[in-house]
Design a protein around this motif. Structure first.
Motif, PDB file in Angstrom:
ATOM      1  N   GLY A  47      32.654  37.623  -4.541  1.00 16.09           N
ATOM      2  CA  GLY A  47      33.034  36.808  -4.327  1.00 16.09           C
ATOM      3  C   GLY A  47      34.560  36.707  -3.756  1.00 16.09           C
ATOM      4  N   LEU A  48      34.888  37.790  -4.629  1.00 22.10           N
ATOM      5  CA  LEU A  48      36.216  38.250  -4.593  1.00 22.10           C
ATOM      6  C   LEU A  48      36.348  39.142  -2.660  1.00 22.10           C
ATOM      7  CD1 LEU A  48      36.818  39.186  -8.385  1.00 22.10           C
ATOM      8  CD2 LEU A  48      37.821  37.426  -7.255  1.00 22.10           C
ATOM      9  N   PHE A  49      35.309  39.807  -2.612  1.00 20.92           N
ATOM     10  CA  PHE A  49      35.471  40.294  -1.932  1.00 20.92           C
ATOM     11  C   PHE A  49      35.579  39.207  -0.752  1.00 20.92           C
ATOM     12  CE2 PHE A  49      34.075  44.637  -2.916  1.00 20.92           C
ATOM     13  CZ  PHE A  49      35.171  45.677  -3.729  1.00 20.92           C
ATOM     14  N   ALA A  50      34.897  38.712  -0.094  1.00 20.49           N
ATOM     15  CA  ALA A  50      34.264  37.438   0.796  1.00 20.49           C
ATOM     16  C   ALA A  50      35.646  36.684   0.688  1.00 20.49           C
ATOM     17  CB  ALA A  50      33.310  36.423  -0.075  1.00 20.49           C
ATOM     18  N   SER A  51      36.633  36.372  -0.819  1.00 23.98           N
ATOM     19  CA  SER A  51      37.793  35.406  -0.817  1.00 23.98           C
ATOM     20  C   SER A  51      39.323  36.151   0.597  1.00 23.98           C
ATOM     21  CB  SER A  51      38.060  35.114  -1.737  1.00 23.98           C
ATOM     22  OG  SER A  51      36.972  33.902  -2.580  1.00 23.98           O
ATOM     23  N   PHE A  52      39.389  37.055   0.067  1.00 27.92           N
ATOM     24  CA  PHE A  52      40.037  38.357   0.499  1.00 27.92           C
ATOM     25  C   PHE A  52      39.854  38.299   2.441  1.00 27.92           C
ATOM     26  CE2 PHE A  52      40.837  42.972   2.322  1.00 27.92           C
ATOM     27  CZ  PHE A  52      42.139  42.593   2.543  1.00 27.92           C
ATOM     28  N   THR A  53      38.576  38.646   2.442  1.00 29.56           N
ATOM     29  CA  THR A  53      38.606  38.903   3.879  1.00 29.56           C
ATOM     30  C   THR A  53      38.731  37.705   4.177  1.00 29.56           C
ATOM     31  OG1 THR A  53      35.917  38.984   3.801  1.00 29.56           O
ATOM     32  CG2 THR A  53      37.138  40.753   3.726  1.00 29.56           C
ATOM     33  N   MET A  54      37.890  36.493   4.135  1.00 31.23           N
ATOM     34  CA  MET A  54      37.712  35.254   4.714  1.00 31.23           C
ATOM     35  C   MET A  54      39.222  34.818   4.698  1.00 31.23           C
ATOM     36  SD  MET A  54      35.025  34.463   5.812  1.00 31.23           S
ATOM     37  CE  MET A  54      35.397  32.095   5.693  1.00 31.23           C
ATOM     38  N   ALA A  55      39.926  34.963   3.756  1.00 32.32           N
ATOM     39  CA  ALA A  55      41.309  34.281   4.061  1.00 32.32           C
ATOM     40  C   ALA A  55      42.165  34.678   4.943  1.00 32.32           C
ATOM     41  CB  ALA A  55      42.092  34.315   2.479  1.00 32.32           C
ATOM     42  N   VAL A  56      41.935  36.384   5.198  1.00 33.44           N
ATOM     43  CA  VAL A  56      43.099  37.461   6.041  1.00 33.44           C
ATOM     44  C   VAL A  56      42.387  37.249   7.403  1.00 33.44           C
ATOM     45  CG1 VAL A  56      43.281  39.681   6.939  1.00 33.44           C
ATOM     46  CG2 VAL A  56      43.303  38.999   4.412  1.00 33.44           C
ATOM     47  N   MET A  83      45.670  26.265   6.317  1.00 33.17           N
ATOM     48  CA  MET A  83      44.630  26.146   5.485  1.00 33.17           C
ATOM     49  C   MET A  83      43.902  27.138   4.960  1.00 33.17           C
ATOM     50  SD  MET A  83      41.209  23.776   7.753  1.00 33.17           S
ATOM     51  CE  MET A  83      40.239  25.049   7.446  1.00 33.17           C
ATOM     52  N   ILE A  84      43.074  27.166   3.682  1.00 37.85           N
ATOM     53  CA  ILE A  84      42.710  28.570   3.053  1.00 37.85           C
ATOM     54  C   ILE A  84      41.133  28.055   3.135  1.00 37.85           C
ATOM     55  CG2 ILE A  84      42.629  28.980   0.908  1.00 37.85           C
ATOM     56  CD1 ILE A  84      45.197  29.504   1.843  1.00 37.85           C
ATOM     57  N   SER A  85      40.683  29.119   3.276  1.00 40.93           N
ATOM     58  CA  SER A  85      38.950  29.635   3.793  1.00 40.93           C
ATOM     59  C   SER A  85      38.860  31.338   2.999  1.00 40.93           C
ATOM     60  CB  SER A  85      39.065  29.994   5.088  1.00 40.93           C
ATOM     61  OG  SER A  85      38.370  28.931   5.510  1.00 40.93           O
ATOM     62  N   ALA A  86      37.932  30.710   2.076  1.00 41.17           N
ATOM     63  CA  ALA A  86      37.191  31.358   0.934  1.00 41.17           C
ATOM     64  C   ALA A  86      35.418  31.320   0.720  1.00 41.17           C
ATOM     65  CB  ALA A  86      38.116  31.676  -0.075  1.00 41.17           C
ATOM     66  N   ALA A  87      35.371  32.235  -0.795  1.00 49.01           N
ATOM     67  CA  ALA A  87      33.979  32.015  -0.877  1.00 49.01           C
ATOM     68  C   ALA A  87      33.876  30.341  -1.261  1.00 49.01           C
ATOM     69  CB  ALA A  87      33.824  33.222  -2.463  1.00 49.01           C
ATOM     70  N   THR A  88      32.881  29.632  -1.168  1.00 46.94           N
ATOM     71  CA  THR A  88      33.000  28.923  -1.805  1.00 46.94           C
ATOM     72  C   THR A  88      31.596  27.906  -2.254  1.00 46.94           C
ATOM     73  OG1 THR A  88      31.528  28.215   0.923  1.00 46.94           O
ATOM     74  CG2 THR A  88      34.107  28.073   0.291  1.00 46.94           C
ATOM     75  N   GLY A  89      31.649  26.630  -3.593  1.00 48.26           N
ATOM     76  CA  GLY A  89      29.999  26.727  -3.538  1.00 48.26           C
ATOM     77  C   GLY A  89      28.905  26.419  -3.088  1.00 48.26           C
ATOM     78  N   GLY A 133      36.826  30.365  15.001  1.00 46.50           N
ATOM     79  CA  GLY A 133      36.924  31.438  13.787  1.00 46.50           C
ATOM     80  C   GLY A 133      35.911  31.511  12.089  1.00 46.50           C
ATOM     81  N   GLN A 134      36.385  30.626  11.273  1.00 42.17           N
ATOM     82  CA  GLN A 134      34.591  30.551  10.461  1.00 42.17           C
ATOM     83  C   GLN A 134      34.420  31.252  11.048  1.00 42.17           C
ATOM     84  OE1 GLN A 134      34.989  28.795   7.795  1.00 42.17           O
ATOM     85  NE2 GLN A 134      36.823  27.677   8.249  1.00 42.17           N
ATOM     86  N   GLY A 135      33.016  30.865  12.535  1.00 45.47           N
ATOM     87  CA  GLY A 135      32.058  32.017  12.282  1.00 45.47           C
ATOM     88  C   GLY A 135      33.006  33.756  12.796  1.00 45.47           C
ATOM     89  N   VAL A 136      34.002  34.212  13.293  1.00 43.47           N
ATOM     90  CA  VAL A 136      34.859  35.287  13.291  1.00 43.47           C
ATOM     91  C   VAL A 136      35.067  35.985  11.458  1.00 43.47           C
ATOM     92  CG1 VAL A 136      36.626  36.254  14.083  1.00 43.47           C
ATOM     93  CG2 VAL A 136      35.166  35.402  15.364  1.00 43.47           C
ATOM     94  N   ALA A 137      35.683  35.223  10.871  1.00 42.73           N
ATOM     95  CA  ALA A 137      35.312  35.213   9.182  1.00 42.73           C
ATOM     96  C   ALA A 137      34.498  35.950   8.580  1.00 42.73           C
ATOM     97  CB  ALA A 137      35.869  33.999   8.777  1.00 42.73           C
ATOM     98  N   ASN A 138      33.087  35.036   8.498  1.00 40.71           N
ATOM     99  CA  ASN A 138      31.652  35.245   8.740  1.00 40.71           C
ATOM    100  C   ASN A 138      31.547  36.321   8.529  1.00 40.71           C
ATOM    101  OD1 ASN A 138      31.222  33.683   6.171  1.00 40.71           O
ATOM    102  ND2 ASN A 138      31.472  31.869   8.022  1.00 40.71           N
ATOM    103  N   THR A 168      48.095  31.845   4.379  1.00 41.04           N
ATOM    104  CA  THR A 168      47.013  32.109   4.181  1.00 41.04           C
ATOM    105  C   THR A 168      46.381  33.170   4.074  1.00 41.04           C
ATOM    106  OG1 THR A 168      46.240  29.869   5.617  1.00 41.04           O
ATOM    107  CG2 THR A 168      44.894  31.534   5.391  1.00 41.04           C
ATOM    108  N   PHE A 169      47.473  34.090   5.305  1.00 42.97           N
ATOM    109  CA  PHE A 169      47.341  35.738   4.606  1.00 42.97           C
ATOM    110  C   PHE A 169      47.312  36.301   3.602  1.00 42.97           C
ATOM    111  CE2 PHE A 169      48.856  40.137   5.736  1.00 42.97           C
ATOM    112  CZ  PHE A 169      47.966  40.429   6.434  1.00 42.97           C
ATOM    113  N   LEU A 170      48.486  35.430   3.438  1.00 45.65           N
ATOM    114  CA  LEU A 170      49.099  36.165   1.829  1.00 45.65           C
ATOM    115  C   LEU A 170      48.405  36.139   0.991  1.00 45.65           C
ATOM    116  CD1 LEU A 170      52.298  35.853   2.002  1.00 45.65           C
ATOM    117  CD2 LEU A 170      51.774  37.962   2.379  1.00 45.65           C
ATOM    118  N   ALA A 171      47.255  34.754   0.322  1.00 45.83           N
ATOM    119  CA  ALA A 171      46.041  34.629  -0.650  1.00 45.83           C
ATOM    120  C   ALA A 171      45.856  35.210  -0.687  1.00 45.83           C
ATOM    121  CB  ALA A 171      46.146  33.156  -0.527  1.00 45.83           C
ATOM    122  N   GLY A 172      44.868  35.889   0.767  1.00 42.24           N
ATOM    123  CA  GLY A 172      44.047  36.481   0.420  1.00 42.24           C
ATOM    124  C   GLY A 172      44.695  38.153   0.461  1.00 42.24           C
TER     125      GLY A 172
END
Length: 496
Positions: free
Chosen positions: A53-62, A73-79, A265-270, A303-307
């Motif tokens: 989950g932490l890896f997903a949050s890192f890669t999604m945000a960056v 906007m922040i994208s990361a692992a979600t419920g 972009g969401q698709g590319v991030a996933n 957003t980038f720095l959050a990841g």
């Protein structure tokens, strides 16, 4: 002009503003701290190791910081995503989960390119308000387990954290109040040796960066058939949550965003996340509210720095981060839930003025989201409810008035309003077939024909008059109505 001067001239204004840099960097740090326990919790829901989950949050945000269409906007692992793919991981293993994440990304790119973002125009304001309020309720409900069966010291820490976030901005807004609250509460608990649940109790933090690779699954049609339904569901849930969040940020910041770019972009991030072994994700509304509404971030940098900070905190400062009391993060999220809720929407004065249908739509949206813990379900059900309410309201707007010529040979029926399946159903019963004279004129100059149901109703009226030897003339059709009527009239009866 020197090359350096020319480069400065090409930079956006915020790149040259130290205040913006400070805001964005500190906002990214606060979001990164808030992401850690959330990502770990969602990993538990999905049934995977916390590092996933932490890896997903890192890669999604960056990734989304670069390719997304909505700044800050922040994208990361979600419920929501974790709930969709958890059964796949449980029944078929982690390899199938990763493959599904990649395929979901492909679906999102395709849907984005096809213009799925344009469907957002059909989401009414009452659904949007219900979505925001339901989100606030879910954020608060997610903190309740952290306040049950815990040492008594947790409660004063939460109250202290809330007090800091309310009072500190009155002193200065240079440093985000949530960051101050987290630091002070951590120092207090560590220095005083107060035994309370910490971030480290949620799971082990990763000690290295994720490594790219292919999912460990057989590349066969059977595998595709297994993962496709989960991937498609994940794609839809992720897009809906992301687009709703983007629209919310648009409203908060009074700016527009490129929803099509955000969808792709969401698709590319996933896809990137899947190849790096993450569990996928989408926009995170709670963390986005921390970034945009609480911390005041407005650019992709936050957003980038959050990841980036997330991985640095886990890998470099893991022991320190593990000591952060959960009470500090609970206080932040409780404050976010209160700030997110649209209190004006439930004020007695507002409710007295609001049409009953609008209140119903808002309440249905909130109820569905809270009951299912799925924002996408609430938005769909709320939108359908809004359409039904609208159809019922408009169905009564079609009026028919009759005027008979003095000589008694002609009657003119003037139809006013919108003719579609709901309003045209009782249109047939508004005419006096037996008592009318031999010539009947139906004037539609103040009406509009929207669908085949309306054309079929007009055909039925003509047929009933014809059976009595009476002629019907339809006049006043506007161009779109005339084209639809000319195309379908006489073609909708049995036998055609």
């Amino acid at each position: 002009m020197s090359p350096a001067a020319r480069l400065r001239g090409l930079k956006p204004g915020w790149l040259r503003d130290p205040k913006v840099w400070r805001t964005e960097v500190l906002a990214g740090l606060v979001v990164a701290l808030a992401l850690i326990p959330e990502a770990i919790s969602f990993s538990v829901i999905a049934g995977v190791d916390p590092a996933i989950g932490l890896f997903a949050s890192f890669t999604m945000a960056v990734t989304i910081a670069v390719v997304g269409g909505r700044r800050a906007m922040i994208s990361a692992a979600t419920g929501a995503v974790a709930l969709v793919i958890a059964p796949l991981n449980r029944e078929h293993g982690f390899g199938h989960l990763v493959a599904a994440v990649i395929l979901a990304g492909v679906f999102q790119v395709v849907l984005g390119a096809l213009g799925v973002a344009k469907l957002m125009r059909f989401v009414p304001r009452s659904v949007m308000v219900g979505f925001v309020n339901a989100l606030a309720v879910l954020i608060f409900m997610a903190q309740v387990p952290e306040m049950r069966d815990v040492p008594w010291a947790v409660y004063p820490l939460i109250v202290g954290g809330l007090a800091l976030m309310v009072l500190f901005p009155r002193i200065t807004t240079v440093i985000p109040a949530p960051l101050v609250s987290i630091v002070i509460l951590t120092v207090i608990t560590v220095a005083a040796g107060i035994a309370v649940p910490t971030v480290g109790d949620k799971g082990t933090l990763p000690s290295s960066l994720p490594v790219p690779g292919l999912p460990d699954v057989p590349f066969t049609p059977d595998t595709l058939a297994t993962i496709a339904p989960y991937a498609f569901a994940m794609a839809l849930v992720g897009l809906m949550e992301s687009l709703m969040t983007a629209k919310l940020v648009d409203d908060i910041t009074d700016t527009r965003s490129n929803k099509t770019r955000e969808s792709i972009g969401q698709g590319v991030a996933n896809i990137v996340t899947g190849f790096l072994g993450g569990m996928g994700g989408c926009a995170m509304i709670g963390q986005t509210m921390i970034n945009v509404k609480v911390s005041g971030a407005r650019t992709r940098l936050s957003t980038f720095l959050a990841g980036a900070f997330l991985m640095v905190l886990c890998i470099v400062f893991g022991p320190v981060v593990s000591d952060i009391p959960m009470a500090a993060l609970v206080a932040v999220m409780v404050m976010v839930s209160f700030a997110t809720f649209d209190w004006h929407s439930i004020a007695p004065r507002t409710l007295r003025r609001m049409p009953a249908g609008e209140i119903t739509v808002m309440a249905v949206t909130v109820a569905c989201v809270v009951a299912t813990h799925n924002l996408a379900v609430g938005v769909v059900v709320g939108s359908v409810t809004a359409m039904v309410v609208f159809a019922r309201r408009v169905a009564h707007l079609a009026e028919v008035t009759a005027v008979t010529d003095p000589d008694g040979t002609t009657v003119v029926y003037r139809v006013t309003g919108e003719l579609f399946f709901a309003s045209s159903n009782d249109l047939v019963g508004r005419f006096d077939y037996a008592g009318d004279p031999s010539k009947v004129v139906i004037d539609l100059s103040s009406a509009h024909i929207w669908d085949a149901s309306s054309v079929a109703a007009l055909d039925a009226i003509e047929t009933k008059y014809a059976q009595r030897g009476k002629a019907v003339e339809i006049t006043g059709l506007n161009d779109p109505s005339a084209r639809l009527h000319g195309k379908l009239s006489g073609e909708l009866t049995v036998g055609h």
